[in-house]
Write an enzyme that holds these catalytic residues in place. Sequence first.
Site, PDB file in Angstrom:
ATOM      1  N   CYS A  44      -0.238 -21.736  10.499  1.00  0.00           N
ATOM      2  CA  CYS A  44      -0.211 -23.117  10.954  1.00  0.00           C
ATOM      3  C   CYS A  44       0.136 -24.041   9.792  1.00  0.00           C
ATOM      4  CB  CYS A  44      -1.586 -23.502  11.499  1.00  0.00           C
ATOM      5  SG  CYS A  44      -2.163 -22.403  12.773  1.00  0.00           S
TER       6      CYS A  44
ATOM      7  N   ARG B 231       6.915 -21.114   7.188  1.00  0.00           N
ATOM      8  CA  ARG B 231       5.666 -20.376   7.384  1.00  0.00           C
ATOM      9  C   ARG B 231       5.590 -19.752   8.772  1.00  0.00           C
ATOM     10  NH1 ARG B 231       1.380 -23.509   4.181  1.00  0.00           N
ATOM     11  NH2 ARG B 231      -0.048 -22.956   5.822  1.00  0.00           N
TER      12      ARG B 231
ATOM     13  N   TRP C 123       0.505 -21.424  14.546  1.00  0.00           N
ATOM     14  CA  TRP C 123       0.759 -19.972  14.591  1.00  0.00           C
ATOM     15  C   TRP C 123      -0.398 -19.423  15.423  1.00  0.00           C
ATOM     16  CZ3 TRP C 123       4.091 -16.170  12.620  1.00  0.00           C
ATOM     17  CH2 TRP C 123       3.604 -14.883  12.586  1.00  0.00           C
TER      18      TRP C 123
ATOM     19  N   ASN D  51      -6.066 -25.833  10.870  1.00  0.00           N
ATOM     20  CA  ASN D  51      -5.587 -24.519  10.430  1.00  0.00           C
ATOM     21  C   ASN D  51      -6.820 -23.673  10.204  1.00  0.00           C
ATOM     22  OD1 ASN D  51      -3.019 -25.454  10.371  1.00  0.00           O
ATOM     23  ND2 ASN D  51      -2.762 -25.386   8.145  1.00  0.00           N
ATOM     24  N   GLY D  52      -6.772 -22.396  10.583  1.00  0.00           N
ATOM     25  CA  GLY D  52      -7.901 -21.500  10.311  1.00  0.00           C
ATOM     26  C   GLY D  52      -8.413 -20.893  11.608  1.00  0.00           C
TER      27      GLY D  52
ATOM     28  N   LYS E 153       8.641   1.334  -0.093  1.00  0.00           N
ATOM     29  CA  LYS E 153       8.643   0.032  -0.775  1.00  0.00           C
ATOM     30  C   LYS E 153       9.684   0.012  -1.884  1.00  0.00           C
ATOM     31  CE  LYS E 153       7.099  -1.722   1.540  1.00  0.00           C
ATOM     32  NZ  LYS E 153       7.040  -1.773   2.785  1.00  0.00           N
TER      33      LYS E 153
ATOM     34  N   GLU F  52      13.515   0.440  -0.568  1.00  0.00           N
ATOM     35  CA  GLU F  52      14.121  -0.615   0.272  1.00  0.00           C
ATOM     36  C   GLU F  52      14.384  -1.903  -0.504  1.00  0.00           C
ATOM     37  OE1 GLU F  52      11.960  -2.246   3.594  1.00  0.00           O
ATOM     38  OE2 GLU F  52      10.049  -1.906   2.631  1.00  0.00           O
TER      39      GLU F  52
ATOM     40  N   HIS G 224       7.472  24.392  -3.006  1.00  0.00           N
ATOM     41  CA  HIS G 224       8.311  24.984  -1.939  1.00  0.00           C
ATOM     42  C   HIS G 224       9.700  24.371  -1.926  1.00  0.00           C
ATOM     43  CE1 HIS G 224       4.803  27.053  -0.439  1.00  0.00           C
ATOM     44  NE2 HIS G 224       4.132  25.908  -0.472  1.00  0.00           N
TER      45      HIS G 224
ATOM     46  N   LYS H 290      14.313  -8.097   8.883  1.00  0.00           N
ATOM     47  CA  LYS H 290      12.846  -8.156   8.950  1.00  0.00           C
ATOM     48  C   LYS H 290      12.353  -7.534  10.263  1.00  0.00           C
ATOM     49  CE  LYS H 290       8.666  -9.009   7.865  1.00  0.00           C
ATOM     50  NZ  LYS H 290       8.037  -8.112   6.861  1.00  0.00           N
TER      51      LYS H 290
HETATM   52  C1  AGP Z   1       9.016  -2.106   5.925  1.00  0.00           C
HETATM   53  O1  AGP Z   1       8.899  -2.741   4.674  1.00  0.00           O
HETATM   54  C2  AGP Z   1      10.336  -2.440   6.618  1.00  0.00           C
HETATM   55  N1  AGP Z   1      10.526  -3.830   6.710  1.00  0.00           N
HETATM   56  C3  AGP Z   1      10.473  -1.701   7.946  1.00  0.00           C
HETATM   57  O2  AGP Z   1      10.293  -0.319   7.704  1.00  0.00           O
HETATM   58  C4  AGP Z   1       9.486  -2.132   9.038  1.00  0.00           C
HETATM   59  O3  AGP Z   1       8.177  -1.694   8.709  1.00  0.00           O
HETATM   60  C5  AGP Z   1       9.916  -1.485  10.366  1.00  0.00           C
HETATM   61  O4  AGP Z   1      11.198  -1.971  10.701  1.00  0.00           O
HETATM   62  C6  AGP Z   1       8.936  -1.777  11.510  1.00  0.00           C
HETATM   63  O5  AGP Z   1       8.893  -3.155  11.741  1.00  0.00           O
HETATM   64  P1  AGP Z   1       7.711  -3.704  12.693  1.00  0.00           P
HETATM   65  O6  AGP Z   1       6.421  -3.399  11.998  1.00  0.00           O
HETATM   66  O7  AGP Z   1       7.975  -5.171  12.820  1.00  0.00           O
HETATM   67  O8  AGP Z   1       7.807  -2.987  14.011  1.00  0.00           O
END
Ligand code: AGP
Length: 611
Positions: A2, A27, A74, A100-101, A489, A492, A508, A606
Amino acid sequence: MCGITGFVGSDGAIQIALESLKRLEYRGYDSVGVAYPQNNHIAVVRSAGKINRLLDRLDGEVPDVAVAIAHTRWATHGQPTEANAHPHRDCSGELAVAHNGIIENYDPLRDELQRMGHRFSSETDTEVLPHLIEHYLSKTSDLVEAVRLSLRRVEGSYAIAVVSTRYPGGVIVARKDSPLVIGLAEGSKLIASDIPAVLPYVKDVLILEDGDVAAITPETVTLSDISGKAVHRSPTRVGWRIEEAEKGGYSHYMLKEIHEEPAAVRNALRGRIYNDRIKLEGIPITPAEWRRFERVEIVACGTAYHAGLLGKRLIEQLIRVPTEAVVASEFRYSDPLVDEKTLVLLISQSGETADTLAAMREAKQRGAYTLAIVNVMGSTLAREAGGVIYTQAGPEIGVASTKAYLAQLVVIHLLAIHWAQQIGAPSMGDGASCSVLVNELKRLPELVAGVLQGEPCIKSLADRLADRSCFIYLGRGYDFAAAMEAALKLKEISYIHAEAYAAGEMKHGPLALIEPGVVVIGLATQPLTNAKLWSNLKEVKARNGTVVVVHTEGEAVQGGSDYQIPIPSASPSLMPAIAMVPLQLLAYHIANARGCQIDQPRNLAKSVTVE
Ligand code: AGP
């Protein structure tokens, strides 16, 4: 998250409040509103959706007033609708509040106020505030005192702005566990939940502290604490550019969101633990129905899938029901063994991932009960699943998921413990009781905050390793789930080849990869398997690989590692949440040292809304 803004001055208050609000749009929000004095009452104009929809409503009719407060919401309690948008008014229409909160005790407060005859018009926790203040105005004519008396009844977090005909030409604000600043200008004042909103207008701000209450007029700011005692705060000169300020002074949203992890964990827990019992809204499952589940499928993608890997182990440990974690894009084409006795748990930050949505629909068609763990309120997954638990981590802007992952781990723990409590299975395989785990969950925010203090050491390690081209993450048990997430992490955001393996798998095949320059990062936080993990690391060291080990503080650091990252001890299932913080920071600083586009890595989105 928010956003609150407000303006107290001579005229143009609504325009300035809304222009300020636009600077908080990053935000994330799903509804918006503004309140201002008009003809001896407080007018409120609100809209679901974005600020532009509200401006359309005001177009040409924007009253020229000297005071206004505005809010982007939010949603946490109540869907993102106009009726739930802030500000909210009391019965008299003479005061309005933006908040907010999360008010954790809003249920009993709402019941008490309704018994006194107050009428509510929204599903929000916030709406108890204007009615509480209205109630206390029957005991004192001092609006500031009525606000203080009201806030003393509130449990939870708040940043609030109050506008009232009882306080003409001014605004009352207060904060606890949710930021609020006052922009200081000659003959006018601004308020905002974050500095970027006021930056174009002022250079000096008052940053409120928890418990502060401020009565604001165009010329003055009168500060007190919640008991009414006078408080003094010195102004802060803000040197940030606007673009920096939106990241709270951090270079990237990802780094800001890593540093928000203690708050994200706290918010994921907020209002969900009462005397060691877990209370989860949004899950219409009776104890008898919990007992009827014969298997669990955890379905997700990417980071959420890695959270699911931990969930598999924890649910099997606590509930002793066969549990699988499956990648969503595989689940739906695998003719899954799913029926009405299967719980399908879908995890997603965005709630819009196409593969996860498709998997949910497949599971529903086969009669399974679908339960979603989601961050974005009102998202498709949240609306279509049979039940939903929100992670309450706030909006996550960086493509690489960080705080949402930790919040997912917390919610998975809350769900597993809730399930165990519902069926009376209070102990885990290793004998620890659920109450031990609950007490450790309560400590998690401070443990995460403590690990963040080690960032300088992590950065110097990152500077040493930033030129390497192959990273292998190793773990056993819960540490393997964490290793999978840590590898993602790094790859990517830095584009370095990074893989995770169950440590026992090294001999293995993957051991053939080891040569000078290859970095192996071992997670050694699981007492049951640490001895074996250290042996794996020694095999790497013997072949001149570079070994980094994330280990529990106090654990004897055996030979065979070049760099050590100590972290505080907690229950085995909580260690991935703690270990992930330095590993996220390591990935971030390596990517930063390589000059990568961290918040928007190449080829990635995202939310992957296509299959
Ligand atoms: C993770 O850092 C990536 N952005 C990606 O693997 C993400 O977790 C995946 O696309 C799933 O997204 P979601 O959690 O919004 O479903």
